[in-house]
Design an enzyme around this catalytic site. Sequence first.
Site, PDB file in Angstrom:
ATOM      1  N   CYS A   1       0.843  -1.206   0.000  1.00 18.01           N
ATOM      2  CA  CYS A   1       0.000   0.000   0.000  1.00 18.01           C
ATOM      3  C   CYS A   1       0.878   1.256   0.000  1.00 18.01           C
ATOM      4  CB  CYS A   1      -0.901  -0.036   1.231  1.00 18.01           C
ATOM      5  SG  CYS A   1      -1.733   1.509   1.600  1.00 18.01           S
TER       6      CYS A   1
ATOM      7  N   CYS B   1       0.018   3.957   2.592  1.00 17.83           N
ATOM      8  CA  CYS B   1       0.396   3.527   3.944  1.00 17.83           C
ATOM      9  C   CYS B   1       1.818   3.978   4.264  1.00 17.83           C
ATOM     10  CB  CYS B   1       0.290   2.007   4.070  1.00 17.83           C
ATOM     11  SG  CYS B   1      -1.379   1.375   3.838  1.00 17.83           S
TER      12      CYS B   1
END
Length: 89
Positions: free
Chosen positions: A13, A16
């Site tokens: 991700c 993230c």
Amino acid sequence: MSVRLLDFHADWCGPCKTQDPILEELSEEWGDRFELVKVDVDEQQDVANEYQVRSLPTLIVENEDGIVDRFVGVTQKEDLEVALEDAGA
């Protein structure tokens, strides 16, 4: 009172990775006023399902009464600080 900030993330991700330094800075500044719990959704799908996490990153602030706030997407430190204060951190 026990306040937790759950960080639902995954290695793949991109956003993230943008969120991580913000959480690290918050954790350093706030010390033990809250517990930062990192939840890798690939390894802990049951926890992600329990919290109905559908997008990453998802940040959940909770205390003994339950969920105080939920953020989806990269969240700024100031917004997290308000939620942590609301939760009693």
